[in-house]
Write an enzyme that holds these catalytic residues in place. Structure first.
Site, PDB file in Angstrom:
ATOM      1  N   ASP A 145       0.498   3.578   2.276  1.00 18.20           N
ATOM      2  CA  ASP A 145       0.246   4.232   3.401  1.00 18.20           C
ATOM      3  C   ASP A 145      -0.861   5.005   3.393  1.00 18.20           C
ATOM      4  O   ASP A 145      -1.940   4.851   2.904  1.00 18.20           O
ATOM      5  CB  ASP A 145       1.468   4.745   4.075  1.00 18.20           C
ATOM      6  CG  ASP A 145       1.191   4.897   5.634  1.00 18.20           C
ATOM      7  OD1 ASP A 145       0.524   4.294   6.364  1.00 18.20           O
ATOM      8  OD2 ASP A 145       1.787   5.933   6.311  1.00 18.20           O
ATOM      9  N   ASP A 179       0.843  -1.156   0.059  1.00 15.25           N
ATOM     10  CA  ASP A 179       0.020  -0.006   0.158  1.00 15.25           C
ATOM     11  C   ASP A 179       1.030   1.349  -0.010  1.00 15.25           C
ATOM     12  O   ASP A 179       2.179   1.327   0.197  1.00 15.25           O
ATOM     13  CB  ASP A 179      -0.805  -0.088   1.228  1.00 15.25           C
ATOM     14  CG  ASP A 179       0.040  -0.004   2.717  1.00 15.25           C
ATOM     15  OD1 ASP A 179       0.417   0.837   3.134  1.00 15.25           O
ATOM     16  OD2 ASP A 179       0.248  -1.148   2.830  1.00 15.25           O
TER      17      ASP A 179
HETATM   18  N1  LIG Z   1       1.054   1.456   5.674  1.00 16.59           N
HETATM   19  C1  LIG Z   1       1.490   0.477   6.776  1.00 16.59           C
HETATM   20  N2  LIG Z   1       2.045   1.001   7.834  1.00 16.59           N
HETATM   21  C2  LIG Z   1       2.338   0.250   8.907  1.00 16.59           C
HETATM   22  N3  LIG Z   1       2.609  -1.263   8.495  1.00 16.59           N
HETATM   23  C3  LIG Z   1       2.169  -1.655   7.459  1.00 16.59           C
HETATM   24  N4  LIG Z   1       2.331  -2.971   7.027  1.00 16.59           N
HETATM   25  C4  LIG Z   1       1.732  -2.993   5.764  1.00 16.59           C
HETATM   26  N5  LIG Z   1       1.439  -1.700   5.601  1.00 16.59           N
HETATM   27  C5  LIG Z   1       1.609  -0.854   6.393  1.00 16.59           C
END
Ligand SMILES: Nc1ncnc2[nH]cnc12
Ligand SMILES: CSC[C@H]1O[C@H](OP(=O)(O)O)[C@H](O)[C@@H]1O
Length: 291
Positions: free
Chosen positions: A215, A213
Site C-alpha cells: 500500500d 504491494d
Molecule cells: N494497496 C491496495 N489498496 C487497495 N486495493 C488494492 N489492490 C491491490 N493493492 C491494493
C-alpha cells in the site's frame, strides 16, 4: 439452463482466466439483478465442472464501484454453485505479509460507501449473521491447498482482516496507517460485498488474497501503483491457479459442511405468505427451500 457447476471461482485484477480449464462453455447468464461482469466460463478442472468469472470483465473494464455484485453472485447461484473461491489482489498492511505472499483472511472491515450488498428489500427483509464472514471450512480447504504445494518463497498466512475500501483511488498514508492501527492485515476494494451476497445466497465463500504491494505506509517501499499490482500478480498467477486447482481437487472429493449453506434459515423476518408476489418471484432461487 444446462450448464451447472458446484464450485465457482471469481478472478480479480490480473487473473482473467484459468489456464487449466477444459471442455469450456461460455455462458451468458441473465439474472433478476441484471448481467454479470462478463460471461461465466464453465469448464472442467480436476475432473469437476467449475464456473469462472472475471470480476472486472476479461478486459478489466469495470471499476470496483461499478461491479454488478448482485448479478455476479446470483449468476453463480443459478449455475448451482455451492462453494465460491475469490482470488484477489491486495495491498499488505503488515511487514510480515510481503508481496507475492498469500493470505486467507477471516474478517473484513467495511470502508465502502457506494455498494448494494443485499438481495433483499422491496417487501422482504432479511438479516443474515455475518460475525464470521468467511466460510471457515472453505478457507481451510484453500489454505491447506496452498500449504500442500510448498511454494518456494511464498508464505501462506492463515487468517487476517481485509479492509474493503471504495476506491478507485488508493488510500492516503493517514488512512493506511489508521487501518494498521486497527490491526488490519490487507486492503482491497472488492471482497466484502461479494462475501455478504454469497452468504445471503447460502454459498460458502473464501478469499485467496494475493499480496501485490505494501500500500503506501511502508517507509522502505514505493507506494502502490497499478503497474506494481499487475506486475506482482503476473509473477504469482501460476501459483494462484495451482492453489485453486488443489482446492478444487479437495472440494470435489470431500466437500465440507458449511454453515453458509443454511444462512437464511433464521434470517428472513418477513412472513413469506405476506410478502409481495413480485419480490418472491425475483428471489425464488434463494427462498424456495423455505416456502
Ligand atoms: N494497496 C491496495 N489498496 C487497495 N486495493 C488494492 N489492490 C491491490 N493493492 C491494493
Ligand atoms: C488494479 S489495483 C486495484 C484493484 O485490484 C484489486 O482488485 P481485485 O480485488 O478484483 O483483485 C482491488 O480490489 C482493486 O479493485
Amino acid at each position: 439452463m444446462t450448464s451447472q457447476a458446484t464450485i465457482g471461482i471469481i478472478g480479480g485484477s490480473g487473473l482473467y482466466k484459468m489456464d487449466a480449464l477444459t471442455d469450456i462453455e461460455e455462458v451468458r447468464v441473465n439474472t433478476p439483478f441484471g448481467e454479470p461482469s462478463d460471461a461465466l466460463i464453465v469448464g472442467t478442472l480436476e475432473g469437476t465442472r467449475v464456473a469462472f468469472l472475471a470480476r472486472h470483465g476479461r478486459n478489466h473494464t469495470l471499476m470496483p464501484s461499478e461491479l454488478p455484485f448482485r448479478a455476479n453472485i446470483y449468476a453463480m447461484k443459478q449455475l448451482g454453485v455451492q462453494y465460491l473461491i475469490s482470488a484477489s489482489a491486495v495491498g499488505s498492511l503488515r511487514e510480515s505479509a510481503k508481496p507475492l505472499d498469500m493470505v486467507v483472511p477471516d474478517q473484513f472491515i467495511d470502508r465502502t460507501k457506494n455498494r448494494i450488498s443485499t438481495f433483499f428489500g422491496e417487501g422482504i427483509v432479511a438479516h443474515i449473521a455475518f460475525g464470521d464472514p468467511i466460510c471457515h471450512a472453505l478457507a481451510k480447504v484453500v489454505a491447506d491447498a496452498a500449504t500442500s504445494l510448498n511454494l518456494p518463497d511464498v508464505t501462506l498466512h492463515r487468517g487476517g482482516t481485509y479492509v474493503c475500501m471504495e476506491g478507485p483511488a488508493f488510500s492516503t498514508k493517514a488512512e493506511s496507517n489508521l487501518y494498521r492501527s486497527w490491526g488490519a492485515t490487507i486492503i482491497g476494494m472488492t471482497n466484502l460485498p461479494e462475501a455478504k451476497l454469497a452468504r445471503e445466497a447460502e454459498i460458502a465463500y473464501a478469499t485467496l488474497a494475493l499480496v501485490t504491494d505494501y500500500d503506501c505506509w511502508h517507509p522502505d517501499h514505493d507506494s502502490v501503483t497499478v503497474e506494481m499490482v499487475i506486475g506482482n500478480l503476473q509473477k504469482n498467477a501460476k501459483n494462484a491457479q495451482a492453489v485453486i486447482r488443489a482446492a478444487v481437487r479437495s472440494l470435489a472429493t470431500q466437500p465440507p459442511a458449511s454453515e453458509a449453506h443454511d444462512a437464511l434459515k433464521y434470517a428472513v423476518i418477513t412472513p413469506l405468505d405476506k410478502a409481495p408476489a413480485a419480490t418472491l418471484e425475483k428471489l425464488d432461487l434463494l427462498l424456495k427451500k423455505y416456502r
